[in-house]
Design a protein around this motif. Structure first.
Motif, PDB file in Angstrom:
ATOM      1  N   TYR A  35     -60.357 -19.908 -30.828  1.00 16.85           N
ATOM      2  CA  TYR A  35     -61.117 -18.751 -31.321  1.00 16.85           C
ATOM      3  C   TYR A  35     -60.825 -17.512 -30.469  1.00 16.85           C
ATOM      4  O   TYR A  35     -60.892 -16.378 -30.974  1.00 16.85           O
ATOM      5  CB  TYR A  35     -62.615 -19.039 -31.331  1.00 16.85           C
ATOM      6  N   CYS A  36     -60.463 -17.723 -29.216  1.00 17.68           N
ATOM      7  CA  CYS A  36     -60.107 -16.583 -28.356  1.00 17.68           C
ATOM      8  C   CYS A  36     -58.883 -15.844 -28.885  1.00 17.68           C
ATOM      9  O   CYS A  36     -58.625 -14.697 -28.498  1.00 17.68           O
ATOM     10  CB  CYS A  36     -59.874 -17.048 -26.922  1.00 17.68           C
ATOM     11  N   ASN A  37     -58.121 -16.481 -29.780  1.00 17.56           N
ATOM     12  CA  ASN A  37     -56.951 -15.856 -30.396  1.00 17.56           C
ATOM     13  C   ASN A  37     -57.229 -15.393 -31.826  1.00 17.56           C
ATOM     14  O   ASN A  37     -56.286 -15.221 -32.614  1.00 17.56           O
ATOM     15  CB  ASN A  37     -55.776 -16.840 -30.411  1.00 17.56           C
ATOM     16  N   TRP A  38     -58.500 -15.183 -32.148  1.00 12.85           N
ATOM     17  CA  TRP A  38     -58.838 -14.884 -33.537  1.00 12.85           C
ATOM     18  C   TRP A  38     -58.148 -13.618 -34.036  1.00 12.85           C
ATOM     19  O   TRP A  38     -57.724 -13.545 -35.201  1.00 12.85           O
ATOM     20  CB  TRP A  38     -60.346 -14.763 -33.730  1.00 12.85           C
ATOM     21  N   ASN A  39     -58.013 -12.619 -33.208  1.00 13.29           N
ATOM     22  CA  ASN A  39     -57.344 -11.387 -33.649  1.00 13.29           C
ATOM     23  C   ASN A  39     -55.903 -11.675 -34.075  1.00 13.29           C
ATOM     24  O   ASN A  39     -55.414 -11.107 -35.066  1.00 13.29           O
ATOM     25  CB  ASN A  39     -57.352 -10.341 -32.531  1.00 13.29           C
ATOM     26  N   ILE A  40     -55.225 -12.562 -33.342  1.00  6.91           N
ATOM     27  CA  ILE A  40     -53.850 -12.940 -33.689  1.00  6.91           C
ATOM     28  C   ILE A  40     -53.835 -13.698 -35.013  1.00  6.91           C
ATOM     29  O   ILE A  40     -52.989 -13.460 -35.884  1.00  6.91           O
ATOM     30  CB  ILE A  40     -53.233 -13.794 -32.566  1.00  6.91           C
ATOM     31  N   ILE A  41     -54.781 -14.636 -35.170  1.00 11.97           N
ATOM     32  CA  ILE A  41     -54.835 -15.438 -36.386  1.00 11.97           C
ATOM     33  C   ILE A  41     -55.108 -14.557 -37.599  1.00 11.97           C
ATOM     34  O   ILE A  41     -54.451 -14.686 -38.646  1.00 11.97           O
ATOM     35  CB  ILE A  41     -55.920 -16.531 -36.252  1.00 11.97           C
ATOM     36  N   GLU A  42     -56.046 -13.647 -37.456  1.00  5.34           N
ATOM     37  CA  GLU A  42     -56.384 -12.752 -38.566  1.00  5.34           C
ATOM     38  C   GLU A  42     -55.216 -11.831 -38.914  1.00  5.34           C
ATOM     39  O   GLU A  42     -54.909 -11.615 -40.097  1.00  5.34           O
ATOM     40  CB  GLU A  42     -57.622 -11.926 -38.199  1.00  5.34           C
ATOM     41  N   LYS A  43     -54.547 -11.321 -37.900  1.00  6.94           N
ATOM     42  CA  LYS A  43     -53.373 -10.473 -38.135  1.00  6.94           C
ATOM     43  C   LYS A  43     -52.276 -11.255 -38.843  1.00  6.94           C
ATOM     44  O   LYS A  43     -51.621 -10.747 -39.765  1.00  6.94           O
ATOM     45  CB  LYS A  43     -52.859  -9.924 -36.797  1.00  6.94           C
ATOM     46  N   SER A  44     -52.075 -12.505 -38.438  1.00  5.93           N
ATOM     47  CA  SER A  44     -51.056 -13.343 -39.070  1.00  5.93           C
ATOM     48  C   SER A  44     -51.406 -13.637 -40.522  1.00  5.93           C
ATOM     49  O   SER A  44     -50.517 -13.711 -41.374  1.00  5.93           O
ATOM     50  CB  SER A  44     -50.903 -14.648 -38.286  1.00  5.93           C
ATOM     51  N   PHE A  45     -52.689 -13.804 -40.803  1.00 10.09           N
ATOM     52  CA  PHE A  45     -53.126 -14.014 -42.186  1.00 10.09           C
ATOM     53  C   PHE A  45     -52.693 -12.838 -43.055  1.00 10.09           C
ATOM     54  O   PHE A  45     -52.137 -13.019 -44.146  1.00 10.09           O
ATOM     55  CB  PHE A  45     -54.645 -14.189 -42.230  1.00 10.09           C
ATOM     56  N   HIS A  46     -52.938 -11.629 -42.594  1.00 14.56           N
ATOM     57  CA  HIS A  46     -52.593 -10.444 -43.380  1.00 14.56           C
ATOM     58  C   HIS A  46     -51.084 -10.239 -43.466  1.00 14.56           C
ATOM     59  O   HIS A  46     -50.603  -9.630 -44.430  1.00 14.56           O
ATOM     60  CB  HIS A  46     -53.282  -9.213 -42.787  1.00 14.56           C
ATOM     61  N   ALA A  47     -50.349 -10.774 -42.485  1.00 18.13           N
ATOM     62  CA  ALA A  47     -48.882 -10.685 -42.516  1.00 18.13           C
ATOM     63  C   ALA A  47     -48.254 -11.846 -43.286  1.00 18.13           C
ATOM     64  O   ALA A  47     -47.036 -11.956 -43.342  1.00 18.13           O
ATOM     65  CB  ALA A  47     -48.336 -10.651 -41.093  1.00 18.13           C
ATOM     66  N   LYS A  48     -49.113 -12.715 -43.852  1.00 19.79           N
ATOM     67  CA  LYS A  48     -48.654 -13.915 -44.571  1.00 19.79           C
ATOM     68  C   LYS A  48     -47.848 -14.832 -43.659  1.00 19.79           C
ATOM     69  O   LYS A  48     -46.827 -15.409 -44.044  1.00 19.79           O
ATOM     70  CB  LYS A  48     -47.868 -13.538 -45.828  1.00 19.79           C
ATOM     71  N   GLU A  49     -48.335 -14.955 -42.425  1.00 25.25           N
ATOM     72  CA  GLU A  49     -47.711 -15.828 -41.435  1.00 25.25           C
ATOM     73  C   GLU A  49     -48.734 -16.857 -40.929  1.00 25.25           C
ATOM     74  O   GLU A  49     -48.758 -17.214 -39.742  1.00 25.25           O
ATOM     75  CB  GLU A  49     -47.138 -15.002 -40.286  1.00 25.25           C
ATOM     76  N   LEU A  50     -49.571 -17.320 -41.851  1.00 24.89           N
ATOM     77  CA  LEU A  50     -50.566 -18.357 -41.570  1.00 24.89           C
ATOM     78  C   LEU A  50     -50.445 -19.436 -42.637  1.00 24.89           C
ATOM     79  O   LEU A  50     -50.395 -19.128 -43.827  1.00 24.89           O
ATOM     80  CB  LEU A  50     -51.978 -17.769 -41.576  1.00 24.89           C
ATOM     81  N   ILE A  51     -50.356 -20.684 -42.200  1.00 24.57           N
ATOM     82  CA  ILE A  51     -50.307 -21.827 -43.112  1.00 24.57           C
ATOM     83  C   ILE A  51     -51.473 -22.746 -42.774  1.00 24.57           C
ATOM     84  O   ILE A  51     -51.715 -23.046 -41.584  1.00 24.57           O
ATOM     85  CB  ILE A  51     -48.985 -22.600 -42.986  1.00 24.57           C
ATOM     86  N   THR A  52     -52.207 -23.188 -43.784  1.00 25.74           N
ATOM     87  CA  THR A  52     -53.279 -24.147 -43.557  1.00 25.74           C
ATOM     88  C   THR A  52     -52.860 -25.526 -44.065  1.00 25.74           C
ATOM     89  O   THR A  52     -52.001 -25.655 -44.935  1.00 25.74           O
ATOM     90  CB  THR A  52     -54.580 -23.714 -44.241  1.00 25.74           C
ATOM     91  N   PHE A  53     -53.488 -26.530 -43.499  1.00 29.42           N
ATOM     92  CA  PHE A  53     -53.219 -27.929 -43.819  1.00 29.42           C
ATOM     93  C   PHE A  53     -54.512 -28.531 -44.350  1.00 29.42           C
ATOM     94  O   PHE A  53     -55.551 -28.435 -43.690  1.00 29.42           O
ATOM     95  CB  PHE A  53     -52.773 -28.644 -42.543  1.00 29.42           C
ATOM     96  N   THR A  54     -54.472 -29.109 -45.525  1.00 30.41           N
ATOM     97  CA  THR A  54     -55.696 -29.627 -46.124  1.00 30.41           C
ATOM     98  C   THR A  54     -55.611 -31.129 -46.368  1.00 30.41           C
ATOM     99  O   THR A  54     -54.552 -31.670 -46.675  1.00 30.41           O
ATOM    100  CB  THR A  54     -56.011 -28.926 -47.472  1.00 30.41           C
TER     101      THR A  54
END
Length: 239
Positions: A35-54
């Motif tokens: 969670y300390c990296n949330w800004n990075i994760i959120e930025k990656s989401f908007h850059a379409k550089e986030l993949i989730t595993f379900t």
């Protein structure tokens, strides 16, 4: 019972919120997690550089990535604590390997953090970077996404590619650090050569017993580059 494991390369805002809730919960319970990296994760989401595993439509993992030429940097990868030690991390990694390979990428690179995860990455086939002479962590690893030429300790003296971990002016005083046999199909190698390197290191090509070219990696060819991200990557030759 069959389980439904999937990756989602285009998560939604709703998925992002579920991911945030998970990471906040981890942080509040254990005072750890990403969670300390949330800004990075959120930025990656908007850059379409986030993949989730379900698993059965529930998010149990994610990866944050970035791209350098045809090389994918894994910046963050995590499996939910409730689903660890079940082999799911391996399955997640295999699915994203397939995804990036199918899109023409050649390798993964990552910084192994936390250090305790080094065992997992080695088990998954990741290889530690050599010392490239820069201020680079000794926990930097890579994994080819494609089949590559194997190193040889007994090279074909007539047809080989040699790489030193020093600059050309230093190479006369030492043996090459890495050597590959050259096996061609026309101007293409049967399998490409891939090695993390410093672009100032010395590389030498010998064909039919004659040295055809020797120079720094960055100057090796006037017609095409053999640099690809942090790698020397050779898949063709003009002799």
């Amino acid at each position: 019972m069959k389980i439904d494991l999937k990756i989602n390369t285009n998560p939604t805002e709703s998925d992002l919120k579920k991911l945030e809730d998970w990471l906040v919960s981890d942080y509040e319970k254990f005072n750890e997690g990403f969670y300390c990296n949330w800004n990075i994760i959120e930025k990656s989401f908007h850059a379409k550089e986030l993949i989730t595993f379900t698993l059965d439509n529930e998010i149990i993992g994610f990866v944050v990535w970035s791209q350098n030429e045809e090389v994918i940097d894994i910046d963050i990868m995590e499996i939910h604590p409730d689903y660890r030690k079940r082999g799911l991390g391996k399955q997640f990694l295999e699915k994203i390997e397939d995804e990036f390979r199918d899109n023409g990428n050649i390798a993964f690179v990552l910084f192994c953090e936390p250090r305790e995860s080094e065992h997992f990455w080695r088990k998954m086939g990741f290889i530690k970077f050599p010392n490239r002479g820069w201020s680079e962590s000794d926990l930097t690893f890579y994994k080819p996404l494609i089949k590559v030429s194997e190193l040889t300790e007994s090279p074909d003296e007539l047809n080989k590619l040699e790489l030193w971990d020093v600059e050309p002016y230093q190479s006369n005083n030492c043996k090459p650090r890495w050597t590959w046999d050259i096996k061609m199909e026309g101007e293409k190698l049967q399998l490409p050569i891939m090695q993390p390197c410093n672009r100032n290191w010395n590389v030498r090509l010998t064909m039919n017993g004659e040295i055809k070219n020797e120079d720094k990696v960055k100057y090796f060819s006037n017609t095409f580059s053999i640099e690809n991200g942090p790698f020397m990557f050779v898949d063709k030759l003009t002799t």
